[in-house]
Design a protein around this motif. Sequence first.
Motif: not given
Length: 388
Positions: A142-144, A165-166, A226-228
């Motif tokens: 689970l992610a953003t 997490l965020q 790469a920076n999410g």
Amino acid sequence: MIDKAIVHMDLDCFFVAVERLRDSKLNGKPVIVGGLSDRGVVSACSYEARTFGVRSAMPMRMARQLCTDAVVLRGDYEAYSQYSSMVTDIIYESAPIVEKSSIDEFYADLTGFERFLGTWKFASELRQKIITETGLSISMALATNKTVSKVATNEVKPARQIQILQGDEKSYLAPLSVSKLPFCGSVTTQTLRNMGILTVDTLSQMPVKLLQNTFGKTGKLLWERANGIDDTPVIPYSEQKSKSKEITLEKDTIDIVFLSRLISKLAEELGYDLRESGFCTCCITLKIRYSNFDTLTRQINVAPISADHDLIHHAIELFKKLFDRRILIRLIGIRASKLVRGQQQLSLYDNSAKLASLYGAIDNIKNRYGTDSIGRAFNFDLNKRKPE
């Protein structure tokens, strides 16, 4: 603004897991699913077989040599499709927005659930429900966004779950190899390594312009991942039952050569439609209607495919088995059903892999100049007729 909550779920060793549900004697043993001949390719393998170096897309001959004690099974793709549908139904009934990205992978957008049940609690309970009701093992993250959740799922497999997490997306990805990122295939990964970029952290600090000069539009995409950063939405899942191509002949015939060419042409058109809509088929059906209006069909279950040459091969084989009368044919058609999202998995060790870039080029030409602008020379004069 509500934080996005995207869960990615991936069934562990899916084909092998289904085989073990059907035969418990396979539990704990090295299992390989794929073509049984030496020219066959590994479709899936158990974790026990992987410890010997066996991998998907490996030639079966090599896999047998690496793991001499492995149990080798021919894939039952009808059974795999049935189990995939079971999992799909469970997720679809529970989550508001679901995307089925392949036969064994799913995304769900759970944004807003934190105000009610709690997103992590809901996702965990959904995963457990799948395990309990199907007996299959499944991993989850689970992610953003979709990128981070998919990467995290791959990192915790098998049979585990994790929450990113965020605000932790970039730091989570940083130490990983660039090969872990989506869009980083073997060629892209090697190019990055040649540039001295080994980790996601290093990639995230590279100038975007440099990456764009090297990789074109993909360069910016790589930097964002790469920076999410990933704003790609979860595409709501709605199962398309089938795609088909058929034609009623201007004149009834039993000309086998002509009918074979026509089948080949229909399969080409079907393959293009599948690839353009992002589907593969797990079932091919051939239909013929005789001049007396008797209609016969025959079908075969296959590994997920969308390549023209595979569709043509199976369709021609079905025709050889189906056409057993010396009666004129007035209609012929091909249907692709049991559709799954995704692209056909092509092996580096298989001739089909060499055709992947060719199909991409052909599809681009068709997109620009029309579907009749290019095709096999064997069938090209058939472009004048219009399929139903």
